[in-house]
Design a protein around this motif. Structure first.
Motif, PDB file in Angstrom:
ATOM      1  N   VAL A   1       0.808  -1.243   0.047  1.00 63.37           N
ATOM      2  CA  VAL A   1       0.010   0.022  -0.010  1.00 63.37           C
ATOM      3  C   VAL A   1       0.852   1.252   0.165  1.00 63.37           C
ATOM      4  N   LEU A   2       1.865   1.312   0.868  1.00 61.40           N
ATOM      5  CA  LEU A   2       2.792   2.505   1.027  1.00 61.40           C
ATOM      6  C   LEU A   2       3.388   2.678   0.133  1.00 61.40           C
ATOM      7  N   ASN A   3       4.123   1.747  -0.921  1.00 65.76           N
ATOM      8  CA  ASN A   3       4.936   1.722  -2.019  1.00 65.76           C
ATOM      9  C   ASN A   3       4.027   2.175  -3.124  1.00 65.76           C
ATOM     10  N   THR A   4       3.127   1.846  -3.303  1.00 70.18           N
ATOM     11  CA  THR A   4       2.062   2.249  -4.389  1.00 70.18           C
ATOM     12  C   THR A   4       1.818   3.797  -4.430  1.00 70.18           C
ATOM     13  N   PHE A   5       1.349   4.381  -3.138  1.00 70.14           N
ATOM     14  CA  PHE A   5       1.191   5.561  -2.926  1.00 70.14           C
ATOM     15  C   PHE A   5       2.460   6.380  -3.166  1.00 70.14           C
TER      16      PHE A   5
END
Ligand SMILES: [Zn+2]
Length: 368
Positions: free
Chosen positions: A262-266
């Protein structure tokens, strides 16, 4: 042989639900407990968790004799107010509910009533062994009380009286959960005159979310983005957007992997757009799984069987004080007490289930 007094347990329950005490305001309940236990042969202390939780009381710890090996627990707060409650008992069916204007508060005052009743019953009763009872604060909001419990040194296992399952079931496995709060900072600009100068934070959020799979990711893991807030006007390129979501998993490693995804995608989308991002991660609760040889599992299982029921160990997808206790190194289960439709105005408990829960409790504390 001692048995449960159905009228007495109902009386204690009715007295408890009359007290209005939302999360972090449990002091009136703590005061009731002290008054209830006055003159009884138990030691009552309050821990220092109030400093961490912001509650007007700490957790209440009650030690009977040596304190025994295990603790019985319940929480003092209710999710919604019980002010001016009217408790109705259907004579025919034994259904205990309210007039529909408030919740019943059986979550979790029924758990408290059971434990207080057992302490009362234990007075000068050689059939009952020593045990510890703990009443927590702030369960409904953050599990803050149980997370910050100053664990009594002698305790090896916990039985939480707070599952909405029917008596006979107990939760031996539950997931962990982490909440993420992200704030994307783009750049505001007039949407008609100079859209080229803006960086659209809502657009970045949308692009990120579109790439992320939500819902049930595998048998053990779920992800949900539950809150999104941003923008100020239709003629302004939105500068800020806030995204709040959670990842749950029974497996700690899977939880971390998904959170990272999730964090990487954002972060990737933010970088591509030339924006900035702030991230805050909060651990709601830690996962747990008990095997049948754990003391807490055995206590629950054997007590249910001694109550002439078939014990049903079950999995939960929610968090409870049992997650915190397991996280603190005290293997614990969450026992079904039959408080149904929690947090709703049609919350109810069957009188029979209240008595059965007390009987299971009695079989937990009865000398074997
Ligand atoms: Zn509860």
């Amino acid at each position: 042989m001692i048995t449960t007094d159905r009228h007495r347990i109902l009386e204690i329950f009715k007295n408890l639900v009359k007290i209005d005490a939302l999360s972090c305001n449990e002091k009136p309940v703590a005061d009731f407990v002290r008054e209830f236990l006055k003159g009884k042969s138990v030691t009552v202390t309050e821990d220092n968790s109030g400093k961490e939780t912001g509650s007007n009381t700490g957790n209440i710890i009650i030690k009977r004799g040596t304190g025994g090996k295990f603790m019985l627990t319940a929480h003092m707060d209710t999710a919604r107010t019980t002010e001016n409650i009217t408790v109705v008992v259907d004579e025919g069916t034994g259904k205990i509910h309210t007039d529909g204007r408030t919740i019943l508060g059986a979550d979790n005052r029924q758990g408290m009533a059971t434990i207080l009743y057992l302490i009362e019953l234990a007075e000068n009763n050689p059939e009952i062994e020593d045990f510890t009872a703990v009443f927590f604060t702030c369960e409904e909001t953050t599990l803050g009380g149980s997370k910050n419990l100053e664990v009594p040194a002698w305790v090896e296992a916990g039985i939480v009286f707070d599952s909405s399952h029917l008596p006979g079931k107990f939760v031996y496995r539950a997931p962990g959960s982490k909440t993420f709060t992200l704030e994307i900072l783009g750049r505001a600009s007039h949407s008609g005159i100079a859209p080229e100068k803006g960086i659209n934070a809502i657009g970045i959020a949308a692009a990120s979310i579109a790439r992320l799979k939500q819902g049930r990711l595998d048998d053990d893991t779920t992800m949900n983005i539950g809150i999104i807030e941003g923008g100020t006007a239709t003629n302004v390129v939105p500068e800020k957007v806030k995204i709040v979501g959670e990842v749950r998993s029974f497996k700690p490693q899977r939880l971390e992997e998904e959170l990272e995804r999730v964090l990487n995608t954002f972060e990737e989308e933010v970088k591509t757009a030339g924006a900035a991002i702030t991230k805050a991660i909060y651990e709601d609760f830690t996962p747990y799984e008990l095997s049948p040889d754990h003391l807490a599992y055995q206590l629950a299982y054997n007590a249910i069987r001694a109550t002439n029921m078939e014990p049903q160990p079950v999995i939960s997808f929610g968090g409870s004080d049992a997650n915190s206790l397991n996280g603190l190194g005290i293997p614990s289960v969450n026992l079904g007490i039959g408080a149904q439709n929690p947090h709703a105005n049609d919350e109810f408990v069957m009188w029979e289930d209240m008595v059965t829960t007390a009987n299971i409790g009695l079989n937990i504390v009865r000398k074997k």
